[in-house]
Design a protein around this motif. Structure first.
Motif, mmCIF file in Angstrom:
data_model
loop_
_atom_site.group_PDB
_atom_site.id
_atom_site.type_symbol
_atom_site.label_atom_id
_atom_site.label_comp_id
_atom_site.label_asym_id
_atom_site.label_seq_id
_atom_site.Cartn_x
_atom_site.Cartn_y
_atom_site.Cartn_z
ATOM 1 N N ILE A 115 0.706 -1.235 -0.111
ATOM 2 C CA ILE A 115 -0.040 -0.125 -0.047
ATOM 3 C C ILE A 115 0.926 1.131 -0.078
ATOM 4 O O ILE A 115 0.614 2.224 -0.598
ATOM 5 N N GLY A 116 1.905 1.033 0.797
ATOM 6 C CA GLY A 116 2.760 2.275 0.946
ATOM 7 C C GLY A 116 3.364 2.699 -0.486
ATOM 8 O O GLY A 116 3.949 3.580 -0.915
ATOM 9 N N ASP A 117 3.759 1.768 -1.199
ATOM 10 C CA ASP A 117 4.350 1.907 -2.568
ATOM 11 C C ASP A 117 3.387 2.433 -3.501
ATOM 12 O O ASP A 117 3.693 3.132 -4.681
ATOM 13 N N LYS A 118 2.084 2.256 -3.303
ATOM 14 C CA LYS A 118 1.165 2.408 -4.562
ATOM 15 C C LYS A 118 0.324 3.896 -4.037
ATOM 16 O O LYS A 118 -0.003 4.457 -5.144
ATOM 17 N N PHE A 119 0.539 4.444 -2.854
ATOM 18 C CA PHE A 119 0.068 5.758 -2.550
ATOM 19 C C PHE A 119 1.109 6.726 -1.918
ATOM 20 O O PHE A 119 2.051 6.144 -1.550
ATOM 21 N N PRO A 120 0.744 7.992 -1.932
ATOM 22 C CA PRO A 120 1.691 8.966 -1.491
ATOM 23 C C PRO A 120 2.093 8.866 0.010
ATOM 24 O O PRO A 120 1.039 8.482 0.775
ATOM 25 N N ARG A 121 3.222 8.517 0.118
ATOM 26 C CA ARG A 121 3.563 8.042 1.740
ATOM 27 C C ARG A 121 3.230 8.973 2.752
ATOM 28 O O ARG A 121 2.839 8.885 3.864
ATOM 29 N N ALA A 122 3.474 10.400 2.454
ATOM 30 C CA ALA A 122 3.309 11.455 3.375
ATOM 31 C C ALA A 122 1.818 11.510 3.825
ATOM 32 O O ALA A 122 1.355 11.596 4.902
ATOM 33 N N GLN A 123 0.769 11.060 2.833
ATOM 34 C CA GLN A 123 -0.370 11.233 3.102
ATOM 35 C C GLN A 123 -0.922 9.983 3.897
ATOM 36 O O GLN A 123 -1.685 10.129 4.677
ATOM 37 N N LEU A 124 -0.210 8.726 3.519
ATOM 38 C CA LEU A 124 -0.575 7.371 4.261
ATOM 39 C C LEU A 124 -0.320 7.760 5.766
ATOM 40 O O LEU A 124 -0.699 7.463 6.829
#
Length: 184
Positions: free
Chosen positions: A75-84
């Motif tokens: 999931i961390g690779d698919k979405f913007p990390r700062a927002q996650l």
């Protein structure tokens, strides 16, 4: 190491996003330090609870953390990390705050601790891999080591201070207040 203003630890403090991340980790871990003291006292203050009850709360937190960390990395690779990272922190903060308020108001229950623990474990399974990679997204390669060091030192120092403060809060005003402050 050069004396260039953008290298070393000076480079970390001169980079606004890294400076904010170091401060955010300090503030968050200051609150996180309250939990290891407050949660046991909060759980054991509930009617009909014992050490087994506390073990269930910790198990509810650890099971999804272990089971979903690999998925969290994907999931961390698919979405913007700062927002996650920010989103997981905010959502978990709200849940922890609600748990603290329920304890303060006399409506605390073991099932609330277990539910918050389980959801918290799942959110942390997303948070940890994203946070681990976030620094490399924000830091110039020349100051990556110093950036990681600053973030880890800040977070660990805050955790130690937070645990000490947690003991004082639990002893003076109660576990519910410490849990609510952690949520905030």
């Amino acid at each position: 190491m050069t004396n260039n203003a953008t290298s070393g630890f000076r480079g970390v403090w001169q980079t606004p996003t890294l400076r904010k991340l170091v401060a955010a980790r300090f503030i968050s871990n200051l609150g996180n330090g309250l939990g290891p003291v407050a949660i046991p006292f909060g759980v054991l203050s509930l009617p009909n609870t014992n050490g087994t009850s506390l073990s269930l709360v910790w198990f509810a937190n650890m099971l999804p953390l272990v089971a979903f960390t690999l998925i969290g990395g994907v999931i961390g690779d698919k979405f913007p990390r700062a927002q996650l990272v920010g989103g997981a922190d905010i959502l978990l903060g709200l849940l922890v705050l609600a748990n603290g308020i329920s304890l303060i108001t006399g409506h605390g229950a073991l099932w609330i601790f277990i539910l918050v623990g389980f959801i918290g474990g799942f959110l942390n399974a997303i948070w940890y891999p994203s946070m681990g990679a976030l620094t490399s997204d924000l830091a110039d390669e020349k100051i990556l080591q110093e950036s990681n060091s600053s973030i880890m030192l800040s977070g660990n120092l805050a955790m130690i201070i937070g645990t000490s403060i947690g003991g004082v809060i639990v002893a003076t005003v109660g576990a519910g207040w410490a849990i609510a402050i952690d949520g905030i």
